[in-house]
Design a protein around this motif. Structure first.
Motif, PDB file in Angstrom:
ATOM      1  N   ALA A  84       6.965  -3.184   4.847  1.00 38.42           N
ATOM      2  CA  ALA A  84       6.374  -4.104   4.273  1.00 38.42           C
ATOM      3  C   ALA A  84       5.083  -4.237   4.513  1.00 38.42           C
ATOM      4  CB  ALA A  84       6.982  -5.526   4.972  1.00 38.42           C
ATOM      5  N   HIS A  85       4.428  -3.513   5.316  1.00 37.63           N
ATOM      6  CA  HIS A  85       3.083  -3.569   5.427  1.00 37.63           C
ATOM      7  C   HIS A  85       2.222  -2.818   4.472  1.00 37.63           C
ATOM      8  CE1 HIS A  85       3.193  -5.396   9.494  1.00 37.63           C
ATOM      9  NE2 HIS A  85       4.294  -4.528   9.577  1.00 37.63           N
ATOM     10  N   TYR A  86       2.971  -1.862   3.800  1.00 36.89           N
ATOM     11  CA  TYR A  86       2.305  -1.034   2.593  1.00 36.89           C
ATOM     12  C   TYR A  86       2.777  -1.404   1.187  1.00 36.89           C
ATOM     13  CZ  TYR A  86       1.946   0.943   7.198  1.00 36.89           C
ATOM     14  OH  TYR A  86       1.301   1.113   8.424  1.00 36.89           O
ATOM     15  N   VAL A  87       3.635  -2.249   0.958  1.00 33.54           N
ATOM     16  CA  VAL A  87       4.091  -2.691  -0.431  1.00 33.54           C
ATOM     17  C   VAL A  87       3.212  -3.374  -1.114  1.00 33.54           C
ATOM     18  CG1 VAL A  87       5.831  -4.155  -1.571  1.00 33.54           C
ATOM     19  CG2 VAL A  87       6.603  -2.957   0.414  1.00 33.54           C
ATOM     20  N   ALA A  88       3.282  -3.109  -2.261  1.00 33.91           N
ATOM     21  CA  ALA A  88       2.288  -3.402  -3.408  1.00 33.91           C
ATOM     22  C   ALA A  88       2.697  -4.953  -3.707  1.00 33.91           C
ATOM     23  CB  ALA A  88       2.232  -2.711  -4.556  1.00 33.91           C
ATOM     24  N   PRO A  89       1.847  -5.817  -4.189  1.00 34.46           N
ATOM     25  CA  PRO A  89       2.249  -7.264  -4.516  1.00 34.46           C
ATOM     26  C   PRO A  89       3.467  -7.101  -5.819  1.00 34.46           C
ATOM     27  CG  PRO A  89      -0.027  -7.271  -4.298  1.00 34.46           C
ATOM     28  CD  PRO A  89       0.403  -5.767  -4.237  1.00 34.46           C
ATOM     29  N   GLU A  90       3.247  -6.389  -6.697  1.00 34.99           N
ATOM     30  CA  GLU A  90       4.059  -6.400  -7.671  1.00 34.99           C
ATOM     31  C   GLU A  90       5.533  -5.948  -7.115  1.00 34.99           C
ATOM     32  OE1 GLU A  90       1.542  -2.591  -8.479  1.00 34.99           O
ATOM     33  OE2 GLU A  90       1.366  -4.540  -7.722  1.00 34.99           O
ATOM     34  N   GLN A  91       5.799  -4.900  -6.307  1.00 34.53           N
ATOM     35  CA  GLN A  91       6.996  -4.736  -5.429  1.00 34.53           C
ATOM     36  C   GLN A  91       7.460  -5.928  -4.455  1.00 34.53           C
ATOM     37  OE1 GLN A  91       5.096  -1.171  -3.615  1.00 34.53           O
ATOM     38  NE2 GLN A  91       6.500   0.105  -4.536  1.00 34.53           N
ATOM     39  N   ALA A  92       6.465  -6.756  -3.997  1.00 37.39           N
ATOM     40  CA  ALA A  92       6.893  -7.801  -3.214  1.00 37.39           C
ATOM     41  C   ALA A  92       7.464  -8.871  -3.781  1.00 37.39           C
ATOM     42  CB  ALA A  92       5.649  -8.166  -2.408  1.00 37.39           C
ATOM     43  N   THR A  93       6.967  -8.876  -5.200  1.00 38.10           N
ATOM     44  CA  THR A  93       7.444 -10.050  -5.977  1.00 38.10           C
ATOM     45  C   THR A  93       8.681  -9.520  -6.950  1.00 38.10           C
ATOM     46  OG1 THR A  93       5.765  -9.505  -7.604  1.00 38.10           O
ATOM     47  CG2 THR A  93       5.514 -11.562  -6.195  1.00 38.10           C
ATOM     48  N   ALA A 128       1.154   1.039  -8.457  1.00 38.11           N
ATOM     49  CA  ALA A 128       1.824   0.518  -7.060  1.00 38.11           C
ATOM     50  C   ALA A 128       1.531   1.452  -5.996  1.00 38.11           C
ATOM     51  CB  ALA A 128       3.179   0.217  -7.269  1.00 38.11           C
ATOM     52  N   ASN A 129       1.511   2.717  -6.429  1.00 41.97           N
ATOM     53  CA  ASN A 129       1.297   3.985  -5.436  1.00 41.97           C
ATOM     54  C   ASN A 129      -0.126   3.869  -5.006  1.00 41.97           C
ATOM     55  OD1 ASN A 129       3.636   6.496  -6.646  1.00 41.97           O
ATOM     56  ND2 ASN A 129       3.979   4.821  -5.081  1.00 41.97           N
ATOM     57  N   MET A 130      -1.073   3.535  -5.755  1.00 44.30           N
ATOM     58  CA  MET A 130      -2.535   3.275  -5.283  1.00 44.30           C
ATOM     59  C   MET A 130      -2.667   2.219  -4.207  1.00 44.30           C
ATOM     60  SD  MET A 130      -4.949   3.604  -8.960  1.00 44.30           S
ATOM     61  CE  MET A 130      -4.661   4.947  -9.902  1.00 44.30           C
ATOM     62  N   TYR A 131      -2.051   1.198  -4.479  1.00 41.33           N
ATOM     63  CA  TYR A 131      -2.182   0.203  -3.516  1.00 41.33           C
ATOM     64  C   TYR A 131      -1.266   0.736  -2.073  1.00 41.33           C
ATOM     65  CZ  TYR A 131      -1.495  -4.681  -1.331  1.00 41.33           C
ATOM     66  OH  TYR A 131      -1.982  -5.824  -0.679  1.00 41.33           O
ATOM     67  N   ASN A 132      -0.171   1.244  -2.224  1.00 41.35           N
ATOM     68  CA  ASN A 132       0.364   1.929  -1.079  1.00 41.35           C
ATOM     69  C   ASN A 132      -0.639   2.656  -0.370  1.00 41.35           C
ATOM     70  OD1 ASN A 132       3.432   2.440  -3.085  1.00 41.35           O
ATOM     71  ND2 ASN A 132       2.679   0.749  -2.114  1.00 41.35           N
ATOM     72  N   LEU A 133      -1.294   3.761  -0.937  1.00 42.17           N
ATOM     73  CA  LEU A 133      -2.263   4.675  -0.513  1.00 42.17           C
ATOM     74  C   LEU A 133      -3.511   4.095   0.344  1.00 42.17           C
ATOM     75  CD1 LEU A 133      -3.336   7.471   0.149  1.00 42.17           C
ATOM     76  CD2 LEU A 133      -4.369   7.493  -2.237  1.00 42.17           C
ATOM     77  N   GLY A 134      -3.893   2.853  -0.355  1.00 44.48           N
ATOM     78  CA  GLY A 134      -4.878   2.010   0.056  1.00 44.48           C
ATOM     79  C   GLY A 134      -4.411   1.304   1.383  1.00 44.48           C
ATOM     80  N   ALA A 135      -3.351   0.934   1.537  1.00 42.94           N
ATOM     81  CA  ALA A 135      -2.768   0.408   2.566  1.00 42.94           C
ATOM     82  C   ALA A 135      -2.783   1.485   3.854  1.00 42.94           C
ATOM     83  CB  ALA A 135      -1.666  -0.381   2.330  1.00 42.94           C
TER      84      ALA A 135
END
Length: 612
Positions: A173-182, A191-198
């Motif tokens: 959950a700490h690395y999930v993008a907002p669109e995955q969370a919703t 979404a992978n960009m967000y994951n990589l940023g986290a």
């Protein structure tokens, strides 16, 4: 656990769907990893099908940074697949063991992940649906290995609820993008960009995004809350890396990078220069990471609104701003028009002067030939040029992509034998017959110039400079030293021309440009430019698909026409002429080379002798 053909060595890990084992494959005597489906799931046809589909899909992705899948089968009713065994640790294991990852090592890992995900998306339209520090391993050689790329992780209410209740979603959950969370039905590479940023946030600060929260709360925070700016936690972090993480972790996918090339280019800049990345974002763009610059700008805007609430003042400011923009635009248009007209006039004058000089030189040679036709002939070796270096040597993965065509293979400028008017006399070389010392100096200078010419025909100015430097260290007279100094300065100016050409590519880093190569236009995307070469991605469109291949291009591999087009007016004219002479020779254009051979400074004599 018994699997035919394998000797199980030990259990490596347990996951939500299966267990990973270290084993020896007896037939090949190699160490592999085997993942078996949990026994309680073998009766669920949907779980079995998902397990096998993930294995088969993962096997289609071939990349050095991806853990490879070798085989899929079943043993005693339990499905399993065989994978490459990685002797190393996950990012989580490394960080939890208190092993420090340096700033540069962290960004290199991020770059490797970015490049791999770029290829998976561009070539196969595949994303990583569960990218976390646990799915990225670093082997003992420092290589990045990504697990589960190509696997499908379901993001629907029942699957997520089940995963949370089983504890499998605790760290994810700490690395999930907002669109995955919703639970958005359609997600893409962003979404992978967000994951990589986290992941980078955790690696650089040691703190997970929304650490200490319940998984359900973390998912809600990913959508609506923010975390500290990285430099507020790790004070020594360069702003460049922090700004990249801000951009990667934008709440809305459209506000992240447009493509992986942009993201990896920024990471590359931050790694090499630690230069702050200033991304232009919409006013309503919000990142999960607090952006101090955006907050400061917002506070300033509020203060200005409070201090100047009147609408009339705002209208006046807007009107004056528009008038100022119009004035500046007209000024620029007028300036460019005047500059183009002056440049055209200058080019016309230069071309006329060049033609006049060429005609005068030709008339002089004809006159000398008529006056000296009966003089005995003296043999002189014709100038020969070696083939240009093959561009393939520097191309990643040994791909033969940039091979120079036959038309650009260096040949002698002319097959004409020495003219009848060449006399074997000391006067032709400017040598005093009674002065053996002067004759030796002239002979030595001629040898050096011939060696320099050989290097230049290979487009290796550095080797030519080394030749002159060696000759200078052994010069026995002031006269020889003076001539060699002139030659050295000319080569330095030619080197400056190369640097200005590389600078023209450096100004296009991150952009896709068209260059001429092998008499056709090709598209490349510039990733970086160093002192000797251009690092780019060759874009080859076949049908509706665009294939990408990383390439390295040196100055010697650039098309001569492309270099001439990029050559500006900087540097001495003699150096530009000398450089163009080499390029015209490569293009087998003796007429163009001959027209400037007498205007090449310290190399004029050796160039001119090849065009008589």
């Amino acid at each position: 656990m018994n699997i035919e053909g394998f000797e199980i060595i030990e259990k490596i890990a347990d996951g939500s769907t299966g267990t990973v084992w270290k084993a020896n494959q007896v037939s090949l005597n190699r160490i592999v990893a085997i993942k078996t489906l949990h026994e309680h799931l073998t009766g669920d046809p949907f779980a079995v099908e998902a397990f096998l589909t993930n294995a088969r899909k993962g096997a289609t992705i071939k990349d050095d940074n991806v853990i490879q899948t070798f085989d899929v089968s079943e043993s005693n009713g339990i499905p399993y697949y065989v994978m490459e065994y990685v002797d190393g640790h996950t990012i989580t294991e490394i960080l939890e063991s208190d092993d420090d990852l340096s700033f540069s090592h962290t960004l290199k890992i991020g770059l490797a992940i970015g490049y791999t995900l770029e290829q998976a998306w561009v070539n196969q339209n595949v994303i990583h649906t569960c990218l976390t520090p646990d799915s990225v391993m670093i082997d003992h050689s420092g290589n990045v290995k990504i697990a589960k790329l190509g696997h499908t992780t379901k993001y629907d209410a029942s699957s997520v609820t089940s995963a949370i209740s089983e504890g499998a979603f605790k760290d994810t959950a700490h690395y999930v993008a907002p669109e995955q969370a919703t639970l958005e039905p359609h997600i893409d590479f962003r979404a992978n960009m967000y994951n990589l940023g986290a992941i980078l946030y955790y690696m650089l600060t040691g703190v997970k995004p929304f650490e200490g929260q319940d998984p359900i709360d973390v998912l809600q925070h990913q959508v609506s809350s923010q975390i500290k700016y990285p430099r507020d936690i790790a004070k020594d972090l360069p702003p460049a890396a922090c700004n990249i993480i801000v951009r990667l972790m934008m709440k809305h996918p459209a506000h992240r990078y447009n493509n992986w090339e942009e993201a990896t280019e920024d990471l590359n800049k931050a790694l090499k220069t630690k230069m702050a990345i200033q991304a232009k974002l919409p006013e309503n763009a919000v990142s999960t990471v607090i952006n101090p610059k955006a907050e400061a700008a917002a506070r300033a805007a509020k203060r200005q609104t409070a201090e100047h609430p009147g609408p009339i003042l705002g209208v006046r400011v807007l009107a004056w701003s528009l008038l100022f923009i119009v004035f500046i635009s007209l000024t620029i248009i007028l300036y460019r028009s005047t500059a183009r007209r002056r440049l055209a006039q200058t080019d016309a004058i230069n071309n006329e002067n060049m033609r006049a000089a060429a005609e005068a030189a030709s008339a002089r040679r004809r006159h000398e030939a008529q006056q000296n036709r009966r003089r005995p002939r003296r043999s002189q070796p014709a100038i020969t040029h070696e083939s240009s270096p093959n561009m393939d040597d520097d191309i990643d993965n040994s791909e033969r992509m940039f091979e120079l065509p036959d038309a650009y293979t260096a040949r002698p400028l002319t097959d004409i034998t020495p003219a009848d008017d060449m006399e074997d006399s000391a006067d032709d070389e400017g040598v005093d017959e009674t002065g053996s010392e002067n004759a030796g100096e002239t002979s030595r200078l001629s040898e050096v110039k011939q060696e320099v010419l050989e290097h230049l025909m290979k487009r290796d100015i550095s080797a030519a400079e080394n030749t002159v430097s060696t000759a200078l260290s052994g010069a026995s007279s002031n006269t020889l030293s003076t001539e060699l100094d002139k030659l050295q300065r000319l080569l330095q100016d030619m080197k400056g021309i190369e640097e200005s050409i590389l600078a023209s590519f450096r100004a296009k880093v991150g952009e896709t440009i068209t260059i001429e190569h092998k008499r056709r236009d090709i598209n490349i995307q510039i990733r970086s430019v160093d002192d000797t070469q251009i690092n780019a991605v060759f874009l080859n469109k076949v049908g509706d698909k665009i294939y990408r291949k990383p390439v390295r291009i040196t100055m010697a591999q650039l098309d001569p026409v492309e270099i001439i087009n990029r050559m500006d007016s900087s540097g001495p004219q003699e150096a530009r002429n000398a450089y163009k002479y080499i390029l015209y020779s490569k293009m087998n254009n003796p007429a163009a080379a001959g027209s400037i051979s007498a205007h090449c400074g310290a190399l004029s004599d050796v160039f001119s002798s090849g065009n008589r």
